[in-house]
Design an enzyme around this catalytic site. Structure first.
Site, PDB file in Angstrom:
ATOM      1  N   CYS A  66       0.832  -1.216   0.000  1.00 24.19           N
ATOM      2  CA  CYS A  66       0.000   0.000   0.000  1.00 24.19           C
ATOM      3  C   CYS A  66       0.866   1.265   0.000  1.00 24.19           C
ATOM      4  O   CYS A  66       1.905   1.332   0.657  1.00 24.19           O
ATOM      5  CB  CYS A  66      -0.902  -0.013   1.226  1.00 24.19           C
ATOM      6  SG  CYS A  66      -2.044   1.370   1.253  1.00 24.19           S
ATOM      7  N   CYS A  70       0.387   4.702   6.965  1.00 27.67           N
ATOM      8  CA  CYS A  70      -0.263   4.540   8.270  1.00 27.67           C
ATOM      9  C   CYS A  70       0.682   3.804   9.230  1.00 27.67           C
ATOM     10  O   CYS A  70       1.072   2.654   8.948  1.00 27.67           O
ATOM     11  CB  CYS A  70      -1.565   3.771   8.124  1.00 27.67           C
ATOM     12  SG  CYS A  70      -2.614   4.424   6.797  1.00 27.67           S
ATOM     13  N   CYS A  73       0.226   0.112  10.341  1.00 32.48           N
ATOM     14  CA  CYS A  73      -0.209  -0.907   9.389  1.00 32.48           C
ATOM     15  C   CYS A  73       0.936  -1.681   8.728  1.00 32.48           C
ATOM     16  O   CYS A  73       1.814  -1.102   8.073  1.00 32.48           O
ATOM     17  CB  CYS A  73      -1.064  -0.263   8.299  1.00 32.48           C
ATOM     18  SG  CYS A  73      -1.765  -1.509   7.183  1.00 32.48           S
ATOM     19  N   CYS A 109     -16.624  -9.142   5.497  1.00 32.00           N
ATOM     20  CA  CYS A 109     -15.937  -7.862   5.290  1.00 32.00           C
ATOM     21  C   CYS A 109     -14.661  -8.100   4.487  1.00 32.00           C
ATOM     22  O   CYS A 109     -13.877  -8.987   4.836  1.00 32.00           O
ATOM     23  CB  CYS A 109     -15.564  -7.243   6.630  1.00 32.00           C
ATOM     24  SG  CYS A 109     -16.925  -7.168   7.799  1.00 32.00           S
ATOM     25  N   CYS A 141     -19.438  -6.005   3.413  1.00 31.71           N
ATOM     26  CA  CYS A 141     -18.779  -4.740   3.744  1.00 31.71           C
ATOM     27  C   CYS A 141     -17.428  -4.746   3.038  1.00 31.71           C
ATOM     28  O   CYS A 141     -16.794  -5.805   2.935  1.00 31.71           O
ATOM     29  CB  CYS A 141     -18.583  -4.641   5.256  1.00 31.71           C
ATOM     30  SG  CYS A 141     -17.743  -3.132   5.782  1.00 31.71           S
ATOM     31  N   CYS A 201     -19.431   2.268   8.276  1.00 33.90           N
ATOM     32  CA  CYS A 201     -18.715   1.569   9.338  1.00 33.90           C
ATOM     33  C   CYS A 201     -17.461   2.396   9.586  1.00 33.90           C
ATOM     34  O   CYS A 201     -16.592   2.486   8.713  1.00 33.90           O
ATOM     35  CB  CYS A 201     -18.351   0.161   8.888  1.00 33.90           C
ATOM     36  SG  CYS A 201     -17.261  -0.696  10.054  1.00 33.90           S
ATOM     37  N   ARG A 273     -18.225  -2.565  17.490  1.00 32.92           N
ATOM     38  CA  ARG A 273     -17.509  -3.823  17.218  1.00 32.92           C
ATOM     39  C   ARG A 273     -16.199  -3.880  18.008  1.00 32.92           C
ATOM     40  O   ARG A 273     -15.332  -3.007  17.838  1.00 32.92           O
ATOM     41  CB  ARG A 273     -17.250  -3.959  15.701  1.00 32.92           C
ATOM     42  CG  ARG A 273     -16.575  -5.274  15.309  1.00 32.92           C
ATOM     43  CD  ARG A 273     -16.622  -5.504  13.792  1.00 32.92           C
ATOM     44  NE  ARG A 273     -17.998  -5.433  13.331  1.00 32.92           N
ATOM     45  CZ  ARG A 273     -18.481  -4.489  12.531  1.00 32.92           C
ATOM     46  NH1 ARG A 273     -17.677  -3.553  12.047  1.00 32.92           N
ATOM     47  NH2 ARG A 273     -19.754  -4.483  12.187  1.00 32.92           N
TER      48      ARG A 273
HETATM   49  N1  SAM Z   1      -6.610   0.470   2.948  1.00 33.92           N
HETATM   50  C1  SAM Z   1      -7.872   0.758   3.449  1.00 33.92           C
HETATM   51  C2  SAM Z   1      -7.893   1.943   4.363  1.00 33.92           C
HETATM   52  O1  SAM Z   1      -6.992   2.111   5.201  1.00 33.92           O
HETATM   53  O2  SAM Z   1      -8.837   2.735   4.278  1.00 33.92           O
HETATM   54  C3  SAM Z   1      -8.547  -0.408   4.138  1.00 33.92           C
HETATM   55  C4  SAM Z   1      -7.799  -1.388   5.034  1.00 33.92           C
HETATM   56  S1  SAM Z   1      -7.164  -0.784   6.553  1.00 33.92           S
HETATM   57  C5  SAM Z   1      -6.137  -2.105   7.042  1.00 33.92           C
HETATM   58  C6  SAM Z   1      -8.555  -0.702   7.641  1.00 33.92           C
HETATM   59  C7  SAM Z   1      -8.352  -0.283   9.078  1.00 33.92           C
HETATM   60  O3  SAM Z   1      -7.752  -1.346   9.817  1.00 33.92           O
HETATM   61  C8  SAM Z   1      -7.463   0.896   9.384  1.00 33.92           C
HETATM   62  O4  SAM Z   1      -8.090   2.126   9.171  1.00 33.92           O
HETATM   63  C9  SAM Z   1      -7.173   0.690  10.853  1.00 33.92           C
HETATM   64  O5  SAM Z   1      -8.143   1.340  11.665  1.00 33.92           O
HETATM   65  C10 SAM Z   1      -7.267  -0.822  11.021  1.00 33.92           C
HETATM   66  N2  SAM Z   1      -5.929  -1.394  11.301  1.00 33.92           N
HETATM   67  C11 SAM Z   1      -4.953  -1.592  10.404  1.00 33.92           C
HETATM   68  N3  SAM Z   1      -3.847  -2.104  10.990  1.00 33.92           N
HETATM   69  C12 SAM Z   1      -4.137  -2.220  12.311  1.00 33.92           C
HETATM   70  C13 SAM Z   1      -3.393  -2.658  13.437  1.00 33.92           C
HETATM   71  N4  SAM Z   1      -2.124  -3.053  13.333  1.00 33.92           N
HETATM   72  N5  SAM Z   1      -3.999  -2.658  14.647  1.00 33.92           N
HETATM   73  C14 SAM Z   1      -5.293  -2.249  14.754  1.00 33.92           C
HETATM   74  N6  SAM Z   1      -6.032  -1.800  13.723  1.00 33.92           N
HETATM   75  C15 SAM Z   1      -5.462  -1.773  12.520  1.00 33.92           C
HETATM   76 FE1  SF4 Z   2      -2.821   1.151   3.360  1.00 31.24          FE
HETATM   77 FE2  SF4 Z   2      -2.770  -0.027   5.717  1.00 31.24          FE
HETATM   78 FE3  SF4 Z   2      -3.144   2.584   5.580  1.00 31.24          FE
HETATM   79 FE4  SF4 Z   2      -5.100   0.904   4.740  1.00 31.24          FE
HETATM   80  S1  SF4 Z   2      -4.326   1.136   6.811  1.00 31.24           S
HETATM   81  S2  SF4 Z   2      -4.329   2.759   3.706  1.00 31.24           S
HETATM   82  S3  SF4 Z   2      -3.824  -0.769   3.924  1.00 31.24           S
HETATM   83  S4  SF4 Z   2      -1.280   1.495   4.948  1.00 31.24           S
END
Ligand code: SAM
Ligand code: SF4
Ligand code: DTB
Length: 333
Positions: A66, A70, A73, A109, A141, A201, A273
């Protein structure tokens, strides 16, 4: 001076808290735990069957690589702890959905590690996945990053139940975790989802180093969306090695309980959730979360890239607490 009762004043007429400030939310969050638990349980019992817990299965349909950064992530190429994989086929996804349904999940989802959705074959494939999941009779979802109005309309047309797009944290803490897209970008996508008639959501993560005020500000922003999200995922950070947040200490489970109780009081009708982080939580802490208003979980041994309790373990936990899986919903949440 803000008291928690002042904070809830105005709720008598409408059943909804009105015009709360962030200090009002903080006053609720900081209540002595017995009083916070009592109030959250009253709200929960008034708006939901407190013995029901929705079971949602989660699948990563496009993993890793990606472009966003973040900090939590593992799928960001900025940290690169999860190698990029090809997108799953519609058949692979529907086979997982059928298995999840047989195990008792009512909602499926699907997540993609995208910054935003691009029109073309990959999006067409997601639309087919949504149609397929709906044909099975499950709620569908997806979480695909940012969306245009037209893409939101196409997802609605395909029968999508809900779109997940989290605000993650407060506006002021957000920039310490993510620099490649803004809080307003996220709010705009949420507006587009809402305008397309798809359920929202939207929730966040606790345990990233944010203050209690940041948590309260996030809950305040979520509750101020008009209407509030139909479902609110509360994730405890899964500190994945290789990510900038890998060394964050585990959250105190009672902070999670306070967050969920406050979410329940502020958003009486939403599904709250209990999301990522359950493998680190005791059964007792999870049950406390259910008592104060959590009424949905991710069900199945994997989240997107990290682990989750086994189905058997979760069914045994619900049974031990006298809870049961929620039936499929007529009205989407
Ligand atoms: N890429 C898309 C986005 O970020 O909009 C969708 C997938 S992203 C993994 C969805 C959500 O998962 C993130 O916004 C975050 O809140 C949650 N998430 C991701 N990694 C996480 C982690 N290590 N611990 C807890 N929540 C996490
Ligand atoms: Fe990409 Fe992870 Fe951020 Fe979703 S949460 S936009 S998968 S880096
Ligand atoms: C949400 O709020 N939590 C889910 C879902 N929405 C997409 C994701 C949790 C991801 C946890 C880390 C992982 O497994 O990669």
């Amino acid at each position: 001076m803000h008291s928690a009762s002042q904070a809830e004043a105005g709720s008598a007429a409408t059943g909804q808290p009105t015009m709360l400030t962030i200090p009002d939310v903080r006053a609720i969050y900081d209540l002595p735990l017995p009083e916070l638990v009592r109030r959250a349980m009253l709200v929960h019992q008034a708006h939901h069957d407190p013995s029901e817990v929705q079971l949602c299965s989660l699948l990563s349909v496009k993993t890793g690589g990606c472009q966003e950064d973040c900090g939590y992530c593992p799928q960001s190429s900025a940290h690169g702890s999860v190698p990029p994989e090809a997108m799953l086929s519609v058949e692979e996804v529907l086979s997982k959905a059928r298995t999840a349904q047989q195990a008792g999940a009512t909602r499926f989802c699907m997540g993609a590690a995208w910054r935003s959705v691009k029109d073309g074959p990959a999006f067409e494939r997601v639309l087919d996945m949504v149609r397929g999941v709906r044909t099975l009779g499950m709620e569908a979802c997806v979480t695909l990053g940012m969306l245009s109005d037209d893409q939101a309309a196409q997802l609605a047309e395909a029968g999508l139940t809900a779109y997940n797009h989290n605000l993650d944290t407060s506006r002021s803490f957000y920039g310490k975790v993510i620099t490649t897209r803004t809080y307003d970008d996220r709010l705009l996508t949420l507006q587009r989802v809402r305008r397309a008639g798809v359920s929202v959501c939207c929730g966040g993560i606790i345990g990233m180093g944010e203050s209690t005020d940041d948590r309260c500000a996030l809950l305040h922003t979520l509750a101020s969306l008009d209407p509030p999200p139909e479902s609110v995922p509360v994730n405890a950070l899964v500190a994945v090695p290789g990510t900038p947040l890998e060394a964050r200490p585990k959250i105190d489970p009672l902070e999670l309980v306070r967050t969920i109780a406050t979410a329940r009081i502020l958003m009486p009708k939403s599904r709250v959730r209990l999301s990522a982080g359950r493998t680190e939580l005791s059964r007792e802490a999870q049950v406390l979360c259910f008592l104060v208003g959590a009424n949905s979980i991710f069900y199945g041994d994997k989240l997107l890239t990290t682990g989750n309790p086994d189905c058997d373990e979760d069914l045994a936990l619900l049974h031990a607490a006298g809870l049961h899986p929620a039936p499929p919903e007529a009205a989407h949440a």
